[in-house]
Motif scaffolding. Structure first.
Motif, PDB file in Angstrom:
ATOM      1  N   LEU A 141     -13.660  -0.932 -13.183  1.00 26.90           N
ATOM      2  CA  LEU A 141     -13.871  -0.393 -11.833  1.00 26.90           C
ATOM      3  C   LEU A 141     -14.167   1.104 -11.856  1.00 26.90           C
ATOM      4  CD1 LEU A 141     -11.156  -2.294  -9.778  1.00 26.90           C
ATOM      5  CD2 LEU A 141     -13.626  -2.658  -9.772  1.00 26.90           C
ATOM      6  N   THR A 142     -13.703   1.785 -12.891  1.00 21.64           N
ATOM      7  CA  THR A 142     -14.007   3.199 -13.026  1.00 21.64           C
ATOM      8  C   THR A 142     -15.474   3.399 -13.412  1.00 21.64           C
ATOM      9  OG1 THR A 142     -11.745   3.644 -13.721  1.00 21.64           O
ATOM     10  CG2 THR A 142     -13.372   5.325 -14.230  1.00 21.64           C
ATOM     11  N   LEU A 143     -15.971   2.555 -14.294  1.00 22.36           N
ATOM     12  CA  LEU A 143     -17.337   2.698 -14.780  1.00 22.36           C
ATOM     13  C   LEU A 143     -18.387   2.047 -13.880  1.00 22.36           C
ATOM     14  CD1 LEU A 143     -16.773   2.088 -18.592  1.00 22.36           C
ATOM     15  CD2 LEU A 143     -17.046   4.263 -17.399  1.00 22.36           C
ATOM     16  N   LEU A 144     -17.973   1.165 -13.004  1.00 17.75           N
ATOM     17  CA  LEU A 144     -18.921   0.432 -12.164  1.00 17.75           C
ATOM     18  C   LEU A 144     -19.874   1.329 -11.373  1.00 17.75           C
ATOM     19  CD1 LEU A 144     -19.881  -2.325 -11.103  1.00 17.75           C
ATOM     20  CD2 LEU A 144     -18.172  -2.107  -9.312  1.00 17.75           C
ATOM     21  N   PRO A 145     -19.402   2.321 -10.609  1.00 21.34           N
ATOM     22  CA  PRO A 145     -20.360   3.146  -9.859  1.00 21.34           C
ATOM     23  C   PRO A 145     -21.261   3.975 -10.769  1.00 21.34           C
ATOM     24  CG  PRO A 145     -18.131   3.966  -9.553  1.00 21.34           C
ATOM     25  CD  PRO A 145     -18.021   2.692 -10.314  1.00 21.34           C
ATOM     26  N   ILE A 146     -20.767   4.345 -11.928  1.00 25.70           N
ATOM     27  CA  ILE A 146     -21.591   5.105 -12.873  1.00 25.70           C
ATOM     28  C   ILE A 146     -22.721   4.221 -13.398  1.00 25.70           C
ATOM     29  CG2 ILE A 146     -21.599   6.283 -15.104  1.00 25.70           C
ATOM     30  CD1 ILE A 146     -18.616   6.987 -14.478  1.00 25.70           C
TER      31      ILE A 146
ATOM     32  N   ILE B 188      -6.416   4.042  -4.704  1.00 25.08           N
ATOM     33  CA  ILE B 188      -7.050   4.707  -5.837  1.00 25.08           C
ATOM     34  C   ILE B 188      -6.405   4.302  -7.168  1.00 25.08           C
ATOM     35  CG2 ILE B 188      -5.641   6.787  -5.710  1.00 25.08           C
ATOM     36  CD1 ILE B 188      -9.377   6.661  -6.563  1.00 25.08           C
ATOM     37  N   TYR B 189      -5.142   3.930  -7.151  1.00 22.79           N
ATOM     38  CA  TYR B 189      -4.461   3.543  -8.385  1.00 22.79           C
ATOM     39  C   TYR B 189      -5.082   2.289  -9.005  1.00 22.79           C
ATOM     40  CZ  TYR B 189      -2.052   0.360  -5.184  1.00 22.79           C
ATOM     41  OH  TYR B 189      -1.774  -0.604  -4.254  1.00 22.79           O
ATOM     42  N   ILE B 190      -5.659   1.417  -8.188  1.00 29.94           N
ATOM     43  CA  ILE B 190      -6.332   0.226  -8.717  1.00 29.94           C
ATOM     44  C   ILE B 190      -7.545   0.654  -9.540  1.00 29.94           C
ATOM     45  CG2 ILE B 190      -7.652  -1.840  -8.086  1.00 29.94           C
ATOM     46  CD1 ILE B 190      -5.857  -2.063  -5.605  1.00 29.94           C
ATOM     47  N   ILE B 191      -8.285   1.608  -9.040  1.00 29.79           N
ATOM     48  CA  ILE B 191      -9.468   2.109  -9.736  1.00 29.79           C
ATOM     49  C   ILE B 191      -9.053   2.832 -11.016  1.00 29.79           C
ATOM     50  CG2 ILE B 191     -11.517   3.570  -9.547  1.00 29.79           C
ATOM     51  CD1 ILE B 191     -11.667   1.369  -7.518  1.00 29.79           C
ATOM     52  N   GLN B 192      -8.005   3.632 -10.935  1.00 28.17           N
ATOM     53  CA  GLN B 192      -7.564   4.414 -12.083  1.00 28.17           C
ATOM     54  C   GLN B 192      -7.057   3.543 -13.222  1.00 28.17           C
ATOM     55  OE1 GLN B 192      -4.708   6.907 -10.090  1.00 28.17           O
ATOM     56  NE2 GLN B 192      -6.192   8.560  -9.783  1.00 28.17           N
ATOM     57  N   GLN B 193      -6.501   2.391 -12.920  1.00 28.75           N
ATOM     58  CA  GLN B 193      -5.946   1.516 -13.960  1.00 28.75           C
ATOM     59  C   GLN B 193      -6.985   0.594 -14.581  1.00 28.75           C
ATOM     60  OE1 GLN B 193      -2.744  -0.480 -11.994  1.00 28.75           O
ATOM     61  NE2 GLN B 193      -1.407   1.301 -12.027  1.00 28.75           N
ATOM     62  N   SER B 194      -8.174   0.499 -14.005  1.00 34.00           N
ATOM     63  CA  SER B 194      -9.186  -0.425 -14.492  1.00 34.00           C
ATOM     64  C   SER B 194     -10.403   0.334 -15.012  1.00 34.00           C
ATOM     65  CB  SER B 194      -9.618  -1.360 -13.356  1.00 34.00           C
ATOM     66  OG  SER B 194     -10.726  -2.125 -13.746  1.00 34.00           O
ATOM     67  N   LEU B 195     -10.693   0.172 -16.285  1.00 36.27           N
ATOM     68  CA  LEU B 195     -11.853   0.831 -16.872  1.00 36.27           C
ATOM     69  C   LEU B 195     -13.146   0.298 -16.244  1.00 36.27           C
ATOM     70  CD1 LEU B 195     -13.016   2.768 -18.947  1.00 36.27           C
ATOM     71  CD2 LEU B 195     -13.014   0.878 -20.586  1.00 36.27           C
TER      72      LEU B 195
END
Length: 62
Positions: A47-52, A38-45
């Motif tokens: 990857l955070t926005l991709l599913p949205i 999960i830390y990979i997702i949290q550090q990358s904007l």
């Protein structure tokens, strides 16, 4: 017929196949990453926005 080798039906099948594959592969890759790293997702904007972005684009196109 689009050309002598490609018909509308073949183009439609190819479009649906490619987009279905993308719809299957995105969660198949994304879910294990979110569970195990999960830390990979949290550090990358991105990857955070991709599913949205994928969800919003799906809603707008359907």
């Amino acid at each position: 017929m689009i050309s002598s080798q490609i018909s509308i039906l073949k183009a439609w099948k190819g479009f649906n196949a490619s987009h279905s594959l993308g719809a299957i592969l995105l969660p198949a890759v994304y879910i294990p990453i979110t569970i195990n790293h999960i830390y990979i997702i949290q550090q990358s904007l991105g990857l955070t926005l991709l599913p949205i972005l994928v969800g919003v684009s799906y809603m707008l196109l359907s």
